[in-house]
Design a protein around this motif. Structure first.
Motif, short mmCIF file in Angstrom:
data_model
loop_
_atom_site.label_atom_id
_atom_site.label_comp_id
_atom_site.label_asym_id
_atom_site.label_seq_id
_atom_site.Cartn_x
_atom_site.Cartn_y
_atom_site.Cartn_z
N THR A 101 0.83 -1.23 -0.06
CA THR A 101 0.17 0.09 0.20
C THR A 101 0.92 1.20 -0.09
O THR A 101 1.90 1.29 0.63
N TRP A 102 0.52 2.14 -0.78
CA TRP A 102 1.20 3.45 -0.71
C TRP A 102 0.27 4.45 -1.27
O TRP A 102 -0.62 4.34 -2.05
N TYR A 103 0.39 5.91 -0.86
CA TYR A 103 -0.37 6.74 -1.25
C TYR A 103 0.43 8.20 -1.60
O TYR A 103 1.44 8.44 -1.14
N ALA A 104 -0.16 8.90 -2.65
CA ALA A 104 0.42 10.20 -2.80
C ALA A 104 0.32 10.96 -1.57
O ALA A 104 -0.23 10.90 -0.79
N LYS A 105 1.55 11.84 -1.35
CA LYS A 105 1.66 12.54 -0.46
C LYS A 105 0.33 13.53 -0.04
O LYS A 105 -0.12 13.66 1.19
N LYS A 106 -0.49 13.76 -0.88
CA LYS A 106 -1.61 14.56 -0.64
C LYS A 106 -2.67 13.95 -0.10
O LYS A 106 -3.67 14.50 0.30
N ALA A 107 -2.54 12.56 -0.31
CA ALA A 107 -3.87 11.75 0.09
C ALA A 107 -3.56 11.17 1.63
O ALA A 107 -4.32 10.69 1.95
N GLN A 108 -2.29 11.61 2.16
CA GLN A 108 -1.66 10.73 3.20
C GLN A 108 -2.53 11.68 4.60
O GLN A 108 -2.79 12.96 4.32
N ARG A 109 -2.79 11.09 5.55
CA ARG A 109 -3.58 11.71 6.80
C ARG A 109 -4.65 12.58 6.30
O ARG A 109 -5.10 13.70 6.68
N THR A 110 -5.51 11.88 5.42
CA THR A 110 -6.83 12.61 4.78
C THR A 110 -7.92 11.74 5.27
O THR A 110 -9.09 12.27 4.98
N GLY A 111 -7.84 10.62 5.76
CA GLY A 111 -8.88 9.62 5.98
C GLY A 111 -9.02 8.59 4.97
O GLY A 111 -9.76 7.37 5.18
N ILE A 112 -8.12 8.68 3.80
CA ILE A 112 -8.38 7.75 2.75
C ILE A 112 -7.72 6.33 3.15
O ILE A 112 -8.61 5.28 2.76
N ASN A 113 -6.65 6.43 3.88
CA ASN A 113 -6.24 5.07 4.36
C ASN A 113 -7.04 4.37 5.18
O ASN A 113 -7.24 3.23 5.21
N THR A 114 -7.88 4.85 6.28
CA THR A 114 -8.46 4.45 6.99
C THR A 114 -9.77 3.66 6.18
O THR A 114 -10.18 2.41 6.66
N GLU A 115 -10.33 4.44 5.22
CA GLU A 115 -11.50 3.99 4.52
C GLU A 115 -11.14 2.87 3.71
O GLU A 115 -11.79 1.90 3.63
N CYS A 116 -9.65 2.88 3.17
CA CYS A 116 -9.33 1.83 2.43
C CYS A 116 -9.28 0.46 2.92
O CYS A 116 -9.63 -0.59 2.53
N LYS A 117 -8.63 0.61 4.15
CA LYS A 117 -8.44 -0.60 5.04
C LYS A 117 -9.94 -1.26 5.46
O LYS A 117 -9.82 -2.41 5.44
N TYR A 118 -10.82 -0.25 5.83
CA TYR A 118 -11.96 -0.75 6.18
C TYR A 118 -12.83 -1.53 4.97
O TYR A 118 -13.23 -2.45 5.30
N LEU A 119 -12.65 -1.18 3.75
CA LEU A 119 -13.41 -1.70 2.73
C LEU A 119 -12.69 -3.09 2.53
O LEU A 119 -13.36 -4.06 2.29
#
Length: 200
Positions: A101-119
């Protein structure tokens, strides 16, 4: 591919997880260039030079039934902001790992990781009937280790000298997991965190 785990699309409030494809090459390389993520020595993020081999390997593992890779789309901007996958698929024992798993810097600390893991966790436990889901990270990747603990996973142990990386360095891998018996509580916790973020 193993019929137990077939290409799917998962969608939440913030993100869509869509099957990884070669046609996403430019968008994936652009997302990884936000923060030059490949320069982090303890991660394996594609650079513009390695994106082709990255996609070839991910799709080859999918073809063998060992993995199911996704591109992560930010629904607000309709752009690709990273990638994740199910890997080390074990259909006999109903276990998967969520990783790469990796995210663009702008997507980090936005809640996107939490929702991805949840799904991904929800699908693994409620559709695939997994008995356990693993999450692994480099010993020195402390942001990732802390993020995994915040999800509600528990540390199983450390695989010392687990791998040799592209630079010849020995990697210790920290292994975490969530069990099916723990999913109900983890799910409530994640939904609470996501609700707070959606409302803020």
């Amino acid at each position: 591919m193993d019929s137990w785990l077939r290409p799917i699309q998962l969608e939440g409030e913030l993100v869509k997880l869509v099957p990884l494809q070669k046609s996403q090459k430019v968008d994936l390389a652009f997302a990884a260039s936000d923060g030059n993520l490949w320069e982090l020595w303890y991660t394996s993020v594609p650079s513009p030079k390695t994106i082709d081999s990255y996609l070839d390997m991910a799709l080859s593992e999918q073809e063998k039934g060992n993995a199911l890779p996704f591109a992560i789309i930010n629904k607000k901007t309709n752009t690709i902001v990273g990638s994740t996958r199910y890997l080390n698929v074990d259909s006999k024992n109903k276990r998967v790992e969520i990783g790469a798993t990796w995210y663009a810097k702008k997507a980090q600390r936005t809640g996107i990781n939490t929702e991805c893991k949840y799904l991904l966790l929800k699908y693994a436990f409620e559709n695939l009937n997994c008995i356990a889901v693993e999450l692994r990270t480099h010993y020195h990747n402390f942001p990732s280790r802390n993020a995994i603990l915040r999800l509600g996973a528990k540390q199983d142990g450390i695989l010392r000298n687990h791998r040799v990386d592209d630079f010849g360095n020995l990697r210790d891998t920290v292994v975490f997991s969530i069990l099916n018996s723990e999913w109900k509580t983890v799910k409530i916790s994640l939904e609470h965190k996501m609700k707070k973020r959606y409302l803020s």
